[in-house]
Scaffold this motif. Structure first.
Motif, mmCIF file in Angstrom:
data_model
loop_
_atom_site.group_PDB
_atom_site.id
_atom_site.type_symbol
_atom_site.label_atom_id
_atom_site.label_comp_id
_atom_site.label_asym_id
_atom_site.label_seq_id
_atom_site.Cartn_x
_atom_site.Cartn_y
_atom_site.Cartn_z
ATOM 1 N N LEU A 1 57.897 84.428 51.882
ATOM 2 C CA LEU A 1 58.299 83.413 51.001
ATOM 3 C C LEU A 1 57.643 83.805 49.466
ATOM 4 O O LEU A 1 58.293 83.676 48.437
ATOM 5 C CB LEU A 1 57.879 81.932 51.150
ATOM 6 N N THR A 2 56.398 84.344 49.689
ATOM 7 C CA THR A 2 55.639 84.552 48.263
ATOM 8 C C THR A 2 56.339 85.865 47.820
ATOM 9 O O THR A 2 56.500 85.921 46.429
ATOM 10 C CB THR A 2 54.185 85.170 48.757
ATOM 11 N N ARG A 3 56.640 86.883 48.603
ATOM 12 C CA ARG A 3 57.407 87.929 47.986
ATOM 13 C C ARG A 3 58.713 87.650 47.331
ATOM 14 O O ARG A 3 59.255 88.269 46.542
ATOM 15 C CB ARG A 3 57.456 88.897 49.277
ATOM 16 N N LEU A 4 59.346 86.665 48.203
ATOM 17 C CA LEU A 4 60.887 86.268 47.650
ATOM 18 C C LEU A 4 60.658 85.626 46.169
ATOM 19 O O LEU A 4 61.429 86.021 45.345
ATOM 20 C CB LEU A 4 61.442 85.391 48.933
ATOM 21 N N LEU A 5 59.529 84.770 46.316
ATOM 22 C CA LEU A 5 59.477 84.053 45.196
ATOM 23 C C LEU A 5 59.228 85.035 43.795
ATOM 24 O O LEU A 5 59.789 84.738 42.722
ATOM 25 C CB LEU A 5 58.385 83.016 45.244
ATOM 26 N N THR A 6 58.250 85.867 44.059
ATOM 27 C CA THR A 6 57.900 86.598 42.936
ATOM 28 C C THR A 6 58.992 87.429 42.534
ATOM 29 O O THR A 6 59.131 88.055 41.561
ATOM 30 C CB THR A 6 56.451 87.509 43.182
ATOM 31 N N GLY A 7 59.571 88.076 43.575
ATOM 32 C CA GLY A 7 60.741 88.900 43.169
ATOM 33 C C GLY A 7 61.853 88.273 42.515
ATOM 34 O O GLY A 7 62.667 88.723 41.653
ATOM 35 N N TYR A 8 62.197 87.026 42.887
ATOM 36 C CA TYR A 8 63.395 86.153 42.082
ATOM 37 C C TYR A 8 62.571 85.850 40.568
ATOM 38 O O TYR A 8 63.459 86.134 39.782
ATOM 39 C CB TYR A 8 63.281 84.745 43.021
ATOM 40 N N LEU A 9 61.394 85.769 40.602
ATOM 41 C CA LEU A 9 60.832 85.398 39.157
ATOM 42 C C LEU A 9 60.886 86.860 38.456
ATOM 43 O O LEU A 9 61.203 87.090 37.191
ATOM 44 C CB LEU A 9 59.652 84.731 39.054
ATOM 45 N N ARG A 10 60.760 88.057 38.807
ATOM 46 C CA ARG A 10 60.992 89.220 38.196
ATOM 47 C C ARG A 10 62.169 89.423 37.961
ATOM 48 O O ARG A 10 62.548 90.025 36.737
ATOM 49 C CB ARG A 10 60.372 90.386 39.118
ATOM 50 N N ALA A 11 63.320 89.271 38.451
ATOM 51 C CA ALA A 11 64.792 89.176 38.294
ATOM 52 C C ALA A 11 65.375 88.070 37.287
ATOM 53 O O ALA A 11 66.076 88.581 36.469
ATOM 54 C CB ALA A 11 65.680 89.350 39.446
ATOM 55 N N TYR A 12 64.842 87.051 37.412
ATOM 56 C CA TYR A 12 65.170 85.632 36.500
ATOM 57 C C TYR A 12 64.484 84.922 35.934
ATOM 58 O O TYR A 12 64.776 84.003 35.112
ATOM 59 C CB TYR A 12 65.964 84.776 37.861
#
Length: 397
Positions: free
Chosen positions: A224-235
């Motif tokens: 979940l941490t990786r998904l959250l930070t990946g999302y924030l880098r994209a959006y």
């Protein structure tokens, strides 16, 4: 929700950004700026945090247009031959292309979403918890070394569980689906099901572990941490509300995830609105988003773009959204914001492309449009024909 002024253990000075700068960053991160999103299809998909592929051809275009010289065949090769992409159920329970290298993160994170997130309520309306687990065990066993059509998988599940799993109780487009299919999204989220190679016009399913030896979902909180930070880098900069909408998850749950990851995210003041980026990721785009792009149905940039009024300004919110939902119209993008819609009709080796700009295009933009139409033709392997004017075609269902 994390403090807008501090991270755990130390005060943090809130960075500032304009919405224009935020749009420039997003466009660049998505490979819609001056440089491509990477060298391979998996790079492009990772950059946009998953490519929507409910419409397979649109997903292929979405990925290829972010790479130099790529075609839809390159995307198919990555998916069906190289297995650097995986087709499965992703955010909001919709079909996505995901990088194979990130599938442990995706499955670990999506399987940890609150019950009912992303897939219209989950299996509970049709299956008890015990039945759900029986179905998931049967799916895992049936697909471990096989690639099965939906009908073949139904037979295999019924054989392993009982006739109740095949009861046609789920309303579908043409008739009713068997009961077990209520657990399809959860099976994908648990990492025991993904799409295989099509068999003619029939869809097949297989096990991710069969395609990716050694595959195993990451532990939930790490994923979940990786998904959250990946999302924030994209959006990013983005809010818990926009993250929740992107996943079709409860806002309270998303806010809690931001709180638990206060050290991994950072607040940014965007013209008076507090939003978040991945910690330390406050750099501006290398160059402003300039130019014209044709984005296909359900392209990630539009679907995940919030606030809507910034990505779909003015008349674009009325013309290019369907009751506030993005993705139902292909988008004409100018300088990172929506400036019209378009439509294609593929017939043999020819593709007719109609473009409806919201404002007349000056000569320089018309030249950009011609270039984009040629690029789209190359991606599709077809000779393009362009018309400009009103489009009578309604939104995609």
């Amino acid at each position: 929700m994390p403090s807008a002024s501090a991270a755990p253990g130390a005060p943090m000075r809130t960075a500032r950004m304009t919405w224009r700068q935020a749009i420039d960053r997003r466009a660049e991160r998505h490979g819609l700026g001056a440089r491509p999103a990477g060298a391979a299809p998996a790079d492009a998909v990772a950059a946009m945090c998953g490519a929507h592929a409910q419409i397979q051809s649109a997903g292929e275009v979405s990925v290829a247009l972010r790479l130099d010289g790529a075609t839809r065949q390159d995307v198919r090769t990555a998916l069906l031959t190289e297995h650097t992409l995986v087709k499965t159920y992703g955010p909001r329970g919709t079909v996505h292309l995901l990088p194979a290298r990130d599938l442990p993160m995706w499955t670990g994170a999506l399987s940890a979403l609150p019950a009912g997130s992303g897939n219209g309520g989950g299996p509970r309306a049709y299956l008890t918890e015990e039945q759900t687990e029986q179905v998931l065990e049967a799916v895992a066993d049936a697909l471990a070394d096989a690639e099965l059509t939906t009908d073949e998988l139904t037979e295999a599940i019924v054989e392993r569980t009982g006739p109740w799993a095949g009861d046609p109780v789920m309303e579908a487009f043409q008739g009713a689906w068997p009961r077990w299919r209520a657990a399809t999204h959860l099976a994908a989220y648990r990492g025991v099901l993904c799409f295989g190679a099509p068999r003619g016009r029939k869809v097949t399913h297989t096990s991710p572990g069969r395609l990716l030896p050694g595959f195993r979902p990451l532990p939930a909180e790490q994923a979940l941490t990786r998904l959250l930070t990946g999302y924030l880098r994209a959006y990013g900069p983005a809010t818990p509300q926009s993250f929740a909408r992107w996943l079709a998850a409860p806002v309270t749950w998303a806010s809690g995830l931001f709180e638990r990851n206060a050290g991994a995210v950072q607040p940014v003041d965007v013209e008076g609105t507090t939003a978040w980026v991945a910690a330390g990721d406050t750099a501006a785009a290398e160059a402003p988003a300039r130019g014209l792009r044709l984005l296909p149905y359900f392209d990630a940039y539009g679907v995940g773009g919030h606030p809507r009024e910034r990505i779909f300004p003015g008349r674009a919110s009325e013309r290019a959204l369907a009751r506030g939902q993005a993705g139902n119209y292909p988008l004409l993008l100018i300088d990172g914001t929506v400036a019209g819609v378009w439509h294609q009709r593929l017939s043999g080796r020819r593709v007719r492309i109609a473009v409806e700009p919201l404002e007349p295009l000056p000569a320089a933009r018309l030249a950009d449009l011609d270039e984009q139409v040629e690029r789209l033709g190359a991606i599709l392997g077809a000779r393009p024909e362009l018309t400009i004017g009103p489009i009578p075609v309604g939104p995609h269902a």
